[in-house]
Design an enzyme around this catalytic site. Structure first.
Site, short mmCIF file in Angstrom:
data_model
loop_
_atom_site.label_atom_id
_atom_site.label_comp_id
_atom_site.label_asym_id
_atom_site.label_seq_id
_atom_site.Cartn_x
_atom_site.Cartn_y
_atom_site.Cartn_z
N GLU A 146 -4.68 -9.45 6.99
CA GLU A 146 -4.78 -10.70 8.15
C GLU A 146 -6.35 -11.22 7.67
O GLU A 146 -6.70 -12.43 7.92
CB GLU A 146 -4.68 -10.23 9.53
CG GLU A 146 -4.45 -11.43 10.48
CD GLU A 146 -4.43 -10.95 11.78
OE1 GLU A 146 -3.05 -11.08 12.19
OE2 GLU A 146 -5.17 -10.49 12.78
N GLU A 186 5.22 -12.05 23.02
CA GLU A 186 5.60 -10.74 23.27
C GLU A 186 5.12 -9.95 24.34
O GLU A 186 5.86 -9.05 24.87
CB GLU A 186 5.46 -10.22 21.79
CG GLU A 186 6.04 -10.77 20.57
CD GLU A 186 4.91 -11.87 20.08
OE1 GLU A 186 5.36 -12.08 18.66
OE2 GLU A 186 4.24 -12.35 20.57
N GLY A 220 -9.05 -9.92 17.15
CA GLY A 220 -7.84 -8.99 17.53
C GLY A 220 -8.09 -7.84 16.77
O GLY A 220 -7.92 -6.72 17.24
N LYS A 249 -5.87 -11.20 25.35
CA LYS A 249 -6.89 -11.79 25.81
C LYS A 249 -6.63 -13.24 26.50
O LYS A 249 -7.30 -13.29 27.69
CB LYS A 249 -7.50 -12.34 24.32
CG LYS A 249 -9.07 -13.02 24.63
CD LYS A 249 -9.64 -13.79 23.47
CE LYS A 249 -10.05 -12.64 22.33
NZ LYS A 249 -10.76 -13.12 21.29
N HIS A 256 5.98 13.11 -2.24
CA HIS A 256 7.49 13.29 -2.43
C HIS A 256 8.13 12.02 -2.33
O HIS A 256 9.37 12.21 -2.20
CB HIS A 256 7.84 14.49 -1.63
CG HIS A 256 7.03 15.79 -1.81
ND1 HIS A 256 7.78 16.67 -2.86
CD2 HIS A 256 5.85 16.43 -1.64
CE1 HIS A 256 7.11 17.84 -2.92
NE2 HIS A 256 6.10 17.65 -2.05
#
Length: 553
Positions: free
Chosen positions: A363, A222, A277, A216, A394
């Site tokens: 969050e 990152e 987000g 945004k 399993h």
């Protein structure tokens, strides 16, 4: 922000405490079914998805519910002003009061074009404008009309984002893989770990790759780092920087930074600040999905969510499916002491669905402060986890069946498979496990049954299953774009209901900020030579050890 300071001060909460004391661990689900042959009919609900004319069955009957429990839970929702908060959200009121923002992702899937406003201004035209841009662009890419710098059509999409800009598109594109364009490769890069971008680039050709940079603000550390690495890789092969315009697209609102990066602002897809987000897959952030499954299928995805929105907004609480799901979560968290919640899709395509729900739930409701600023006096957001079944059976289902923890679970399945191989043998085996697991968790196995099966005396305790473990079973016809949209919206509104009852703001995420700030400061220290000494001894020691082992600054 108006609202009660503590949920446990509500009269209905106190009534539920009394009810729980009477019910307590003394409620045996198996016995309840034996007493009431109509229990399934009483406690299951059917969602009619008018977006495609299908239905989704929600079976709540294997939960700790009686005919006395449900009215008390509904009363709690009313006293906690769930209806008022819900209506305020749909009106575009700024219910995310700590950021002074509306919470209006529902407007992104307003496929019936109902009037919707924020600050007295219609948002319908802006939303439709972005959708029209997504439609035009996706059709150009999918048809081959859009060419890369060497004249070849695009066959690889690399979405670079993190958090909601990654989890939503990854999950939806995986869940709807049967609808994906044949021959189109999709990569999603989120982790700052260089391996993530390196592996995506290794599998891509710069002449035929399109990068979607999803941020945004276009400043997320990152994402911008990965984007710049991708840009450098691309320019090593491309003839010049002008080629960026054919291969990079921005899902952002920061025109200045987008332009600075070299992306043509015509190839910029924006969204409003009222799009959180973790709710953004419905927006331009879903462009990778739109490119992969086509605009018509993407529109059906929005329409399915819109159908669930209408159900949530218009249905009385007693019949309101997301409200009931949220109330059960509060019931288990705060009255039975359950700390976790399992979501197990019996569908391999939905293998990223639990990871998506982790962000949505934890969050949103991983908060300890009420809307009035007080520390809560009860448990809030559960730890949500999950994996696709039957694999999960399993690995960790042992804990569900014979462990010491109460773990409420949701099982999700479609009656119809996209891959009915071996005469539908696989789907029937899958379904047999879907039904058997919820039944086994409920009925357990008594010592008498184990003895009757001939188990040696010493093994009897080890083979006993206590049972009485609650589950909700969700059965759809088929996982179509519309059905998936409805299921995601169900969990969104379930999460909303939890937060409204706990009287917390489910729509901010201040808890992710501190680590980001500290990481920036430490990042500067890693760029400099010499030892650091400005932290606690553990952090100093770790940083210095890393610098030594990685070759210093």
């Amino acid at each position: 922000m108006p609202g009660f300071s503590q949920a446990n001060e509500l009269p209905a909460w106190k009534s539920l405490m009394d009810h729980h004391d009477k019910l307590g661990r003394g409620m045996v689900l198996k016995a309840e079914f034996e007493k009431d042959p109509e229990r399934f009919q009483k406690f299951s609900r059917t969602f009619k998805n008018d977006a495609e004319g299908s239905e989704i069955l929600f079976d709540f009957s294997k939960n700790f519910l009686t005919e006395d429990t449900l009215p008390l839970l509904v009363k709690l929702a009313k006293e906690a002003n769930v209806e008022q908060l819900r209506d305020d959200m749909f009106k575009g009121e700024k219910i995310n009061f700590t950021e002074d923002r509306a919470v209006y992702h529902v407007a992104l899937r307003n496929t019936k074009n109902d009037p919707m406003q924020v600050d007295g201004k219609s948002v319908v035209e802006e939303v439709n404008g972005v959708l029209e841009h997504m439609k035009e662009f996706s059709e150009q890419i999918r048809s081959g009309e859009w060419k890369g710098y060497s004249g070849k059509p695009i066959d690889t999409i690399i979405n670079i984002g993190i958090g909601g800009s990654d989890l939503g598109p990854v999950m939806v594109s995986e869940a709807l893989k049967p609808y994906g364009k044949e021959g189109m490769k999709l990569h999603f890069v989120s982790n700052i770990d260089g391996t993530h971008i390196a592996e995506a680039l290794k599998d891509s050709n710069p002449e035929t790759t399109l990068f979607l940079i999803a941020s945004k603000t276009f400043t997320t550390a990152e994402t911008t780092t990965n984007a710049n690495t991708a840009k450098k890789w691309f320019l090593e092969k491309a003839p010049d920087e002008k080629a960026i315009a054919k291969h990079f697209v921005a899902l952002s609102t920061n025109e200045k930074e987008v332009e600075k990066f070299g992306i043509d602002t015509k190839n910029m897809f924006g969204f409003a600040d009222w799009v959180g987000g973790r709710y953004s897959v419905w927006s331009a952030i879903g462009l990778s999905v739109c490119l992969y499954i086509g605009y018509e299928n993407f529109h059906q995805f929005l329409a399915g969510a819109n159908a669930m929105d209408r159900h949530f907004r218009e249905t009385p609480l007693e019949q309101n499916i997301p409200v009931l799901g949220g109330l059960l979560s509060v019931w288990y968290s705060d009255f039975f002491g359950a700390q976790t919640h399992l979501v197990a899709p019996f569908d391999q395509y939905m293998h990223r669905f639990p990871a998506y729900l982790q962000q949505l739930s934890m969050e949103s409701n991983g908060k300890a402060i009420t809307r009035s600023g007080d520390y809560v006096k009860y448990t809030t957001g559960p730890i949500l986890f999950g994996e696709p079944a039957t694999n999960a059976q399993h690995s960790f289902f042992q804990l569900l069946h014979q462990g010491t923890k109460l773990i409420p679970a949701d099982f999700i399945m479609a009656a119809e498979s996209h891959n009915p191989v071996e005469g539908n043998l696989h789907q029937r085996m899958l379904a047999s496990n879907f039904f058997a697991q919820s039944e086994a968790l409920m009925i357990g196995k008594t010592p008498d049954t184990v003895k009757a099966e001939g188990a040696p005396e010493g093994l009897v305790p080890h083979k006993v299953f206590l049972g009485n473990r609650p589950t909700t079973s969700i059965l759809a016809q088929k996982i179509t774009p519309s059905t998936l949209g409805a299921l995601i919206a169900y969990y969104e509104h379930l999460t909303f209901t939890e937060g409204a009852i706990w009287n917390i703001n489910s729509f901010d995420q201040w808890g992710v900020e501190l680590g980001k700030v500290l990481a920036k400061n430490i990042g500067k220290e890693l760029d400099q030579s010499g030892k650091v000494d400005g932290h606690d001894s553990s952090t100093n020691g770790l940083i210095n050890a890393f610098k030594q082992r990685s070759g210093g600054a």
